[in-house]
Design an enzyme around this catalytic site. Sequence first.
Site, PDB file in Angstrom:
ATOM      1  N   HIS A   1      26.674  53.441  11.685  1.00 59.71           N
ATOM      2  CA  HIS A   1      26.840  52.116  11.076  1.00 59.71           C
ATOM      3  C   HIS A   1      25.915  51.075  11.709  1.00 59.71           C
ATOM      4  O   HIS A   1      25.567  51.171  12.893  1.00 59.71           O
ATOM      5  CB  HIS A   1      28.290  51.657  11.235  1.00 59.71           C
ATOM      6  CG  HIS A   1      29.240  52.415  10.356  1.00 59.71           C
ATOM      7  ND1 HIS A   1      29.275  52.251   8.988  1.00 59.71           N
ATOM      8  CD2 HIS A   1      30.184  53.350  10.647  1.00 59.71           C
ATOM      9  CE1 HIS A   1      30.198  53.046   8.483  1.00 59.71           C
ATOM     10  NE2 HIS A   1      30.760  53.736   9.466  1.00 59.71           N
TER      11      HIS A   1
ATOM     12  N   VAL B   1      45.058  71.350  27.645  1.00 56.79           N
ATOM     13  CA  VAL B   1      45.656  70.605  28.759  1.00 56.79           C
ATOM     14  C   VAL B   1      47.136  70.376  28.439  1.00 56.79           C
ATOM     15  O   VAL B   1      47.482  69.885  27.358  1.00 56.79           O
ATOM     16  CB  VAL B   1      44.922  69.254  28.959  1.00 56.79           C
ATOM     17  CG1 VAL B   1      45.632  68.399  30.004  1.00 56.79           C
ATOM     18  CG2 VAL B   1      43.482  69.504  29.363  1.00 56.79           C
TER      19      VAL B   1
ATOM     20  N   CYS C   1      27.223  84.826   0.893  1.00 57.15           N
ATOM     21  CA  CYS C   1      26.769  85.205   2.233  1.00 57.15           C
ATOM     22  C   CYS C   1      27.914  85.427   3.228  1.00 57.15           C
ATOM     23  O   CYS C   1      27.693  85.932   4.319  1.00 57.15           O
ATOM     24  CB  CYS C   1      25.824  84.137   2.790  1.00 57.15           C
ATOM     25  SG  CYS C   1      26.581  82.509   2.899  1.00 57.15           S
TER      26      CYS C   1
END
Length: 478
Positions: free
Chosen positions: A48, A171, A443
């Site tokens: 921005h 954590v 793919c």
Amino acid sequence: MKIYIIGAGISGSLIARELSKYEVEVHLIEKNPDVGWGVTKANSAIIHGGYDDPPGTVRAQFSSIGNKMYDQLSKELDFDFKRIGSYVVAFNENEVLYLKELKERGRKNGVTNLEIVDVKELKTKEPNINENAIAALWCPDAGITEPWEVAIAAIENARKNGLILHLSEKVVDIVVEKGKVKRLVTNKGEYKADIVINAAGLFADEIARMAGAEGFKIYPRKGEYILLDKKLNGLVNSVIFPTPTKTSKGVLVLPTVDGGILIGPNAVDLPVEEKSNLSTTKEGLTEIYGRAKHLVPGIDLSYTIKTFSGLRPENNRKDFIIGATKIWGFINVAGIRSPGLTAAPAFAKYIVEKIFPENLKVNLVKKKEFNPYRKRIPNMSYFNLEKWDKLVKKDPKYGKLVCFCNNVTEGEIVEAIKRGARTVDGVKFRTRASFGRCQGGFCGLKIIEILARELGISVEEVKQNYRNSWIIDGKVRI
Ligand SMILES: Cc1cc2nc3c(=O)[nH]c(=O)nc-3n(C[C@H](O)[C@H](O)[C@H](O)COP(=O)(O)OP(=O)(O)OC[C@H]3O[C@@H](n4cnc5c(N)ncnc54)[C@H](O)[C@@H]3O)c2cc1C
């Protein structure tokens, strides 16, 4: 001294890279099996201009500085960054008044090159804008990038400079004694820690609670998107905003760095328990389509290749929460909603250069041998034929096309795996294989086969992304 950063989104990655410039042991802990898979993965990808945030906020403090840092950062880390500029479009006189307010806000934020242009000028650059537009605010500094690639690149570079990366490690506790951080506890072990940097995105409030630091609440605000095919390339050349609403910058229309068109996001507040709700809804997508079509009538949903959503980590203080806390050694980088991607290079530097010496009285010593450069995985669109031919002669895998939508070869996929991709999404976000119109329809199986071969696992063990996202459940012919 041991520094632990929690969260490998754009915030944690750029802080890790900044810290890797110094003589200190730095660890980055991420609960996902790859980097950049939190909020950083799904957003508008705009750098921005920095005019929009209310002057005096922490967001405003960092966004225009962050914006300016992207040219150098993209050169050093070799990721795509295009300064294509942005327009905020007005359709009536009230909206023109708002453009003037935005321009003034920009001036206060240090963005001095904004310009209000009339419809004639707007139309010369953006001929496909709704003909009822009457004016627009032009910001030449706005740019676009691929946020996950910035995080991947920053971490690749930081690791070269000594960062220790822990993936798939969550954590669960922070041990504080006598007001100081002492240890970090994860699902895999316990570590002595001197400084902990909380860059845990949507979960930063839970991490702050673990440390007993001052409380704040993060709640998710969902934004849905529709990605349109490269066949619409050129429909818009810059980022097109409507005049903003109270809760968001509104539904935008913008080009992606690889030539597609992105429309979105809306803004839907979700309950705190829904920090993993990445669903898209019929109502949300219909709203986006309607608003985008109002800006650019040529939007055509028959070119849709994907819908997705992202979650903004909003917080009850309504600003970024960046800084030291009453717990010595515990630093918050929380509530990083938009423009977090833009601001991250600036606040990463601020944490290391200001918070460490001024708040913690820790003066880190610069490394003499820091290497700022990282090279992207080779791709045909950045090479001329002669150079590519040389690469194929050296490694014939670069001559085997796997993804036909985005021209990605087996050589690139193998290189992505060497650099850390462990899943189909890991390959996708590093190479753009399966990012195109077929979305892996052609793919996908080949990518699974290459992953299985290179990682020495069976195809059944290859996952799309998170834990338990297996793809193949039995025999297939590839
Ligand atoms: C819809 C939308 C549009 C946006 N558009 C823009 C834009 O155009 N421009 C812009 O500048 N910004 C934009 N943003 C904002 C930008 O995406 C965020 O500010 C930025 O991605 C936040 O990054 P982060 O690193 O702080 O968080 P994240 O990317 O969420 O990273 C946090 C990481 O912490 C990990 N983590 C959490 N808890 C634990 C734990 N207990 N243990 C270990 N790891 C943990 C998570 O897995 C995650 O990977 C947008 C955001 C949204 C949602």
